[in-house]
Design an enzyme around this catalytic site. Sequence first.
Site, PDB file in Angstrom:
ATOM      1  N   VAL A 636       0.825  -1.205   0.000  1.00 47.43           N
ATOM      2  CA  VAL A 636       0.000   0.000   0.000  1.00 47.43           C
ATOM      3  C   VAL A 636       0.858   1.254   0.000  1.00 47.43           C
ATOM      4  CG1 VAL A 636      -0.189   0.090   2.526  1.00 47.43           C
ATOM      5  CG2 VAL A 636      -1.986   1.110   1.113  1.00 47.43           C
ATOM      6  N   GLY A 855      -5.905  -6.659  -0.071  1.00 45.20           N
ATOM      7  CA  GLY A 855      -6.426  -5.730   0.923  1.00 45.20           C
ATOM      8  C   GLY A 855      -5.505  -4.527   1.066  1.00 45.20           C
ATOM      9  N   GLU A 856      -5.491  -3.934   2.260  1.00 48.50           N
ATOM     10  CA  GLU A 856      -4.662  -2.771   2.592  1.00 48.50           C
ATOM     11  C   GLU A 856      -5.108  -1.492   1.902  1.00 48.50           C
ATOM     12  OE1 GLU A 856      -0.597  -3.525   1.687  1.00 48.50           O
ATOM     13  OE2 GLU A 856      -0.451  -5.343   2.903  1.00 48.50           O
ATOM     14  N   GLY A 857      -6.007  -1.567   0.919  1.00 48.14           N
ATOM     15  CA  GLY A 857      -6.343  -0.427   0.078  1.00 48.14           C
ATOM     16  C   GLY A 857      -5.594  -0.442  -1.227  1.00 48.14           C
TER      17      GLY A 857
END
EC number: 2.4.2.21
Length: 889
Positions: A636, A855-857
């Site tokens: 990210v 995930g994580e953005g």
Amino acid sequence: MSGGSGGDPADRGRGEERSRRDRPWAPREQGRPYGADGRAGHDPTRWDAVRPDPTAAWGGGLLDDLPEQGRGAGSLRPPPPAPGPGTARRPGADQGRRERPNPFHTAPSEQGGPEAAEQGARQETTQRAAESARAASPRPSVDPDTREQGLRQTAEAPQRAAESARAASPRPSVDPDTREQGLRQTAEAPQRAAEPARAAPPRPSADQGVPQEAPHQDTDHSLEPNVIPFRGAGYDRTPAVPDHPGTHSPAADGAATAPAPVADPASGQRAADPPEPAAPEPQGESVNAHAAAPLPEPSEPAETAADPAGPASAAHAYTDPERAAVYRAIRERRDVRVGFRSDPVPDEVLIRVLQAAHQAPSVGFSQPWDFVVINDPDVRARVQDLVGHQRERYARALPGARARAFSGLKVEAILDTPANIVVTVDPTRGGRHTLGRHAQPQTAGYSVALAVENLWLAARAEGLGVGWVSFFEERDLARELDLPPHLEVVAYLCIGYVDDFPTEPELALGGWAQRRPLSWAVHRDHYGRRGLPGEQPTSLLEETIAAIGPPNRRAVGDARDRQGRMTKPPGALGVLEDISVQLAGLAGECPPPVPEPAAVAIFAGDHGVHAQGVTSWPQEVTTQMVHNFLDGGAVVNAFADQVGAEVTVVDVGVIGDLPGVPGLLPRKIARGTADCTQGPAMTRTQAGYAIEAGIEVARDLVAAGNRCLVTGDMGIANTTPSAALIAAFTGRDPAEVTGRGTGLDDAAHERKIEVVRRALEANDIDPGDPVGVLAAVGGLEHAALTGFVLGAAALRVPVLLDGVIAGAASLAVAALAPDALHACVAGHRSSEPGHAAVLEHLGLRPLVDLELRLGEGSGALLALPLMQGAVRALRDVATFDAAGVTERR
């Protein structure tokens, strides 16, 4: 759906169902801590989880200190001595937790004491005696109080003319209230200077004068939605007071001249100009053209100033013009960095400003400040070198969009101003037993901050601009100024006359940050109970939902019309055209602001269901990955650097203790959730707190100038509660929405699906109660993400959704406030099957489909340039008419 026992809404009363549809955030049971009105009740243990874990050396576990059935998600602190089996909790037990009274606190009735009353009586007697002497003498005697000397020098000549006028009518006695003394002393000279102007006949026209200003419209936020506009307005700077060419200022040459004409509060018209002085006019405009106009003193005795029918407390209130002047100075105070003039500040003016600072309140009357006035250009040049070095370091640390905006900001006026003032604090001043500093030694610094504010307000009244500089290492500056080791720098201020004052704070005009509404900062009785005085208290969740509305239809129509006239075939940009129309409706204008700068908020939390073996990754990886985010070493971080976005990590439920470092927001509600297969993952109160934390993060990031928010998450095992949430809200079978997460084999995948089924069966699931569903099977990061999206939608700022974790939270968002989805853009489609179900259920079209499942953005950040490009095309692409291009037939 695969619900749980007692999960069928049909078994409940129709009235309860109707109530929950209207207010889906309301609880099922009125007795729970998160009350029927959505407010979190008083909970003295709310922040226990934030404190360092005493069992950290041992490592701890999620299931410790939790009840066996329906394990509450409390912190892992050592439990208090448990009562015997069957022992009921003693009613009102929490009442014994009240704080012990501070022995150094002085009761209100004792404040000031007889000494203050005696001092006030002496002041009043002295004042009246002085008035009698002045009435009998053509020249007023000078007050021997040296603190007033600087104030009286400038106003001496107007005072002489004013005294003869006052001799014919009684003058109101000075208010003996010592709390008002400082303000009256500072304002005394300008008020006396106004007396000759009042005696002159009014001018035919009142529009050239300085009218009495009503309070600024923006000061009342109770009638405005909690929406911060983000418009790239130019640097609009207008004079606070109209300039009059040829006006001569007493401060310009130190001579005593007649004061400026002043508006008469009785007639609403400007008084006539006094005779012009014999001295020649200076070239250019007055150096203090922006000084607050002197206000006339009341023509009636003070005893009649208060309304006899009003409250007794109004007897000490200022007159309307005086009060307006005070609030005007507060409202128009600015942190100025550009537009300074080279005119010197007269010594008497600088003394008045410093005197105002010196009259600030301080803990124990310790007066812990010192003022270092810097005129030496060599010293200031060396300080500017320190500032320049820190500015470069700061610029290198900024993300791309912020760095571009910062490059055009001026952060100091050290060499542009005739004087610099350094304000320091002596934390030891007053001795060991300074009253009020016994339990709170930091109050010395707070006292100095009040002195800085006094200085700033007095400077504004004098027409002086002040700029605060903080780009330096404090000890480096202390060495440069030869400060003794026990003194600390609080403020470095640049002070001088300015061409004009900006209509709003310079950083707001430049789009760097925005003013937060007052309603965000006011709480009732305890933190979290919202409402301005006179309003009905409410919860942050209710307040936020009430501010969410549908798209602006006019802006939507304008965007669609422009898309049809742009130099391209209709529909050629596909989904990007729909995105640009959506964002125009959200912003309420066409074209909408470009969604930059952007910030990704990574909400992190641990999960008790990890104990069921739903992942092969150990739980401590959550804490380790948070450290990795903060160190800039995660995916990210790489993607955020690529697109110029800011990364913020929010700890809402990580088991481990995390460092207090920039980039981490400590909002820990609990040290992880409980095992949702054994009962609720968290209490309803905790779910409510997590939602509020998400709303607050959204507000903070938007107020800091971000025009797009991106969802991020971190929590080992968080795809399991995500699958449970998706199954609960969509009605799909767990086998359809449960994926392999971080790469489970077939056997582990089957076990994970069964865990999701057990979680749904162990809890009372009602999709009409979204907060209850989050509490039952969700995670703290799911609840916080729900609030994050709601908060952005209330501010009409777009949210770029990441993968399955954010998707699960968006289902709760849609259940709480369906219009909030108009602020949501699906960044990508995750390879997790549950995310596809979410997108279909909500009708969202992803911008990217690359089979991501990190995930994580990360996926949403890859989509950010696409969303920004959609808006830039709507804004910048020419139309057929403008470009002279022939349209198709």
